[in-house]
Design a protein around this motif. Structure first.
Motif, PDB file in Angstrom:
ATOM      1  N   SER A  92      47.069  47.097  37.732  1.00 20.47           N
ATOM      2  CA  SER A  92      48.449  46.605  37.743  1.00 20.47           C
ATOM      3  C   SER A  92      49.206  46.972  39.015  1.00 20.47           C
ATOM      4  CB  SER A  92      49.201  47.101  36.512  1.00 20.47           C
ATOM      5  OG  SER A  92      49.261  48.510  36.498  1.00 20.47           O
ATOM      6  N   ALA A  93      48.877  48.072  39.633  1.00 22.42           N
ATOM      7  CA  ALA A  93      49.573  48.484  40.858  1.00 22.42           C
ATOM      8  C   ALA A  93      49.334  47.500  42.001  1.00 22.42           C
ATOM      9  CB  ALA A  93      49.112  49.881  41.272  1.00 22.42           C
ATOM     10  N   LEU A  94      48.299  46.681  41.893  1.00 27.17           N
ATOM     11  CA  LEU A  94      47.973  45.736  42.958  1.00 27.17           C
ATOM     12  C   LEU A  94      48.307  44.293  42.592  1.00 27.17           C
ATOM     13  CD1 LEU A  94      44.496  47.231  43.905  1.00 27.17           C
ATOM     14  CD2 LEU A  94      46.682  47.627  45.048  1.00 27.17           C
ATOM     15  N   SER A  95      48.935  44.084  41.455  1.00 26.81           N
ATOM     16  CA  SER A  95      49.157  42.720  40.974  1.00 26.81           C
ATOM     17  C   SER A  95      50.049  41.893  41.898  1.00 26.81           C
ATOM     18  CB  SER A  95      49.717  42.724  39.553  1.00 26.81           C
ATOM     19  OG  SER A  95      50.980  43.330  39.511  1.00 26.81           O
ATOM     20  N   ARG A  96      51.091  42.485  42.435  1.00 30.39           N
ATOM     21  CA  ARG A  96      51.983  41.726  43.329  1.00 30.39           C
ATOM     22  C   ARG A  96      51.247  41.307  44.602  1.00 30.39           C
ATOM     23  NH1 ARG A  96      57.889  43.541  44.626  1.00 30.39           N
ATOM     24  NH2 ARG A  96      58.513  41.627  43.629  1.00 30.39           N
ATOM     25  N   GLY A  97      50.507  42.237  45.200  1.00 27.77           N
ATOM     26  CA  GLY A  97      49.747  41.913  46.404  1.00 27.77           C
ATOM     27  C   GLY A  97      48.675  40.879  46.142  1.00 27.77           C
ATOM     28  N   LEU A  98      48.026  40.978  44.997  1.00 28.27           N
ATOM     29  CA  LEU A  98      47.001  40.011  44.622  1.00 28.27           C
ATOM     30  C   LEU A  98      47.610  38.626  44.432  1.00 28.27           C
ATOM     31  CD1 LEU A  98      44.049  39.524  43.961  1.00 28.27           C
ATOM     32  CD2 LEU A  98      44.522  40.254  41.617  1.00 28.27           C
ATOM     33  N   THR A  99      48.770  38.570  43.827  1.00 29.47           N
ATOM     34  CA  THR A  99      49.477  37.295  43.653  1.00 29.47           C
ATOM     35  C   THR A  99      49.805  36.671  45.001  1.00 29.47           C
ATOM     36  OG1 THR A  99      50.386  37.951  41.521  1.00 29.47           O
ATOM     37  CG2 THR A  99      51.564  36.210  42.706  1.00 29.47           C
ATOM     38  N   GLU A 100      50.242  37.477  45.956  1.00 25.97           N
ATOM     39  CA  GLU A 100      50.567  36.964  47.289  1.00 25.97           C
ATOM     40  C   GLU A 100      49.328  36.396  47.988  1.00 25.97           C
ATOM     41  OE1 GLU A 100      52.515  40.101  49.419  1.00 25.97           O
ATOM     42  OE2 GLU A 100      54.273  40.056  48.109  1.00 25.97           O
ATOM     43  N   VAL A 101      48.192  37.064  47.843  1.00 29.83           N
ATOM     44  CA  VAL A 101      46.952  36.553  48.438  1.00 29.83           C
ATOM     45  C   VAL A 101      46.564  35.244  47.763  1.00 29.83           C
ATOM     46  CG1 VAL A 101      44.473  36.980  48.725  1.00 29.83           C
ATOM     47  CG2 VAL A 101      46.110  38.804  49.215  1.00 29.83           C
ATOM     48  N   ARG A 102      46.638  35.194  46.436  1.00 29.16           N
ATOM     49  CA  ARG A 102      46.310  33.962  45.719  1.00 29.16           C
ATOM     50  C   ARG A 102      47.191  32.804  46.175  1.00 29.16           C
ATOM     51  NH1 ARG A 102      48.758  31.364  41.970  1.00 29.16           N
ATOM     52  NH2 ARG A 102      50.068  33.118  41.383  1.00 29.16           N
ATOM     53  N   GLN A 103      48.490  33.053  46.294  1.00 30.97           N
ATOM     54  CA  GLN A 103      49.411  31.997  46.734  1.00 30.97           C
ATOM     55  C   GLN A 103      49.103  31.547  48.161  1.00 30.97           C
ATOM     56  OE1 GLN A 103      53.103  34.049  45.953  1.00 30.97           O
ATOM     57  NE2 GLN A 103      53.306  33.134  43.917  1.00 30.97           N
ATOM     58  N   ALA A 104      48.726  32.475  49.013  1.00 27.96           N
ATOM     59  CA  ALA A 104      48.376  32.121  50.390  1.00 27.96           C
ATOM     60  C   ALA A 104      47.097  31.283  50.434  1.00 27.96           C
ATOM     61  CB  ALA A 104      48.235  33.382  51.241  1.00 27.96           C
ATOM     62  N   ARG A 130      36.060  31.537  47.100  1.00 28.61           N
ATOM     63  CA  ARG A 130      35.003  32.458  46.660  1.00 28.61           C
ATOM     64  C   ARG A 130      35.475  33.894  46.821  1.00 28.61           C
ATOM     65  NH1 ARG A 130      31.565  35.693  49.026  1.00 28.61           N
ATOM     66  NH2 ARG A 130      29.592  36.218  48.056  1.00 28.61           N
ATOM     67  N   SER A 131      36.042  34.202  47.979  1.00 24.94           N
ATOM     68  CA  SER A 131      36.547  35.562  48.211  1.00 24.94           C
ATOM     69  C   SER A 131      37.648  35.914  47.234  1.00 24.94           C
ATOM     70  CB  SER A 131      37.057  35.713  49.644  1.00 24.94           C
ATOM     71  OG  SER A 131      35.988  35.725  50.549  1.00 24.94           O
ATOM     72  N   LEU A 132      38.542  34.967  46.977  1.00 29.44           N
ATOM     73  CA  LEU A 132      39.628  35.213  46.037  1.00 29.44           C
ATOM     74  C   LEU A 132      39.082  35.533  44.648  1.00 29.44           C
ATOM     75  CD1 LEU A 132      42.652  35.313  45.382  1.00 29.44           C
ATOM     76  CD2 LEU A 132      42.528  32.843  44.958  1.00 29.44           C
ATOM     77  N   LEU A 133      38.090  34.781  44.201  1.00 31.48           N
ATOM     78  CA  LEU A 133      37.500  35.044  42.884  1.00 31.48           C
ATOM     79  C   LEU A 133      36.882  36.439  42.819  1.00 31.48           C
ATOM     80  CD1 LEU A 133      35.820  31.624  42.023  1.00 31.48           C
ATOM     81  CD2 LEU A 133      37.778  32.682  40.886  1.00 31.48           C
ATOM     82  N   LEU A 134      36.196  36.837  43.866  1.00 25.71           N
ATOM     83  CA  LEU A 134      35.598  38.175  43.885  1.00 25.71           C
ATOM     84  C   LEU A 134      36.667  39.263  43.882  1.00 25.71           C
ATOM     85  CD1 LEU A 134      32.673  37.536  46.375  1.00 25.71           C
ATOM     86  CD2 LEU A 134      32.489  38.055  43.933  1.00 25.71           C
ATOM     87  N   ILE A 135      37.738  39.046  44.626  1.00 28.24           N
ATOM     88  CA  ILE A 135      38.822  40.033  44.671  1.00 28.24           C
ATOM     89  C   ILE A 135      39.509  40.133  43.320  1.00 28.24           C
ATOM     90  CG2 ILE A 135      41.072  40.576  45.699  1.00 28.24           C
ATOM     91  CD1 ILE A 135      39.940  39.218  48.298  1.00 28.24           C
ATOM     92  N   VAL A 136      39.791  38.998  42.710  1.00 32.30           N
ATOM     93  CA  VAL A 136      40.428  38.995  41.392  1.00 32.30           C
ATOM     94  C   VAL A 136      39.538  39.706  40.381  1.00 32.30           C
ATOM     95  CG1 VAL A 136      41.121  37.520  39.462  1.00 32.30           C
ATOM     96  CG2 VAL A 136      41.867  36.970  41.773  1.00 32.30           C
ATOM     97  N   GLY A 137      38.245  39.429  40.428  1.00 26.58           N
ATOM     98  CA  GLY A 137      37.324  40.097  39.520  1.00 26.58           C
ATOM     99  C   GLY A 137      37.261  41.596  39.746  1.00 26.58           C
ATOM    100  N   ALA A 138      37.409  42.001  41.000  1.00 25.78           N
ATOM    101  CA  ALA A 138      37.300  43.418  41.338  1.00 25.78           C
ATOM    102  C   ALA A 138      38.566  44.204  41.023  1.00 25.78           C
ATOM    103  CB  ALA A 138      36.953  43.574  42.814  1.00 25.78           C
ATOM    104  N   ILE A 139      39.744  43.604  41.248  1.00 30.34           N
ATOM    105  CA  ILE A 139      40.980  44.379  41.081  1.00 30.34           C
ATOM    106  C   ILE A 139      41.997  43.730  40.160  1.00 30.34           C
ATOM    107  CG2 ILE A 139      40.754  45.482  43.320  1.00 30.34           C
ATOM    108  CD1 ILE A 139      42.910  43.656  44.396  1.00 30.34           C
ATOM    109  N   GLY A 140      41.600  42.666  39.488  1.00 31.58           N
ATOM    110  CA  GLY A 140      42.535  41.929  38.652  1.00 31.58           C
ATOM    111  C   GLY A 140      43.219  42.742  37.572  1.00 31.58           C
ATOM    112  N   SER A 141      42.588  43.814  37.112  1.00 33.60           N
ATOM    113  CA  SER A 141      43.186  44.609  36.044  1.00 33.60           C
ATOM    114  C   SER A 141      43.951  45.829  36.555  1.00 33.60           C
ATOM    115  CB  SER A 141      42.100  45.071  35.070  1.00 33.60           C
ATOM    116  OG  SER A 141      41.204  45.929  35.729  1.00 33.60           O
TER     117      SER A 141
END
Length: 104
Positions: free
Chosen positions: A82-94, A69-80
């Protein structure tokens, strides 16, 4: 080394390595977000959810459905952002290390 999903947890010392990986990824993304000068509408949502994830990792193994649930909210909030895409990918993988949430 991590075992395949579904084969149980792996620990290093007294801590589950999945929790360590999630804590590290969340911390890194929180720092990246703090350094980002750009403002965007859902920044507060992302900051709150990252703070919640950080708190969850401080208390043992988090509940899988809450992680997703938290991951979905974070992706929705910052998914676009681009400066945060690598960090977001790392959180998703974790988060994926914990497996899928239980079906309802």
């Amino acid at each position: 080394m991590l075992r395949s999903l579904g084969q149980g947890q792996v620990t290093v010392g007294d801590e589950d390595v999945r929790v360590t990986a999630l804590r590290t990824a969340v911390s890194r993304l929180r720092r990246q977000l703090a350094l980002l000068r750009a403002d965007f509408p859902d920044r507060a949502v992302a900051e709150d959810e990252l703070a919640d994830l950080a708190a969850m990792t401080a208390h043992g193994v988090p509940e899988v459905s809450r992680l997703h649930r938290s991951l979905l909210l974070i992706v929705g909030a910052i998914g676009s952002v681009s400066a945060l895409s690598r960090g977001l990918t790392e959180v998703r993988q974790a988060v994926e290390l914990f497996g899928d949430p239980p079906r309802r």
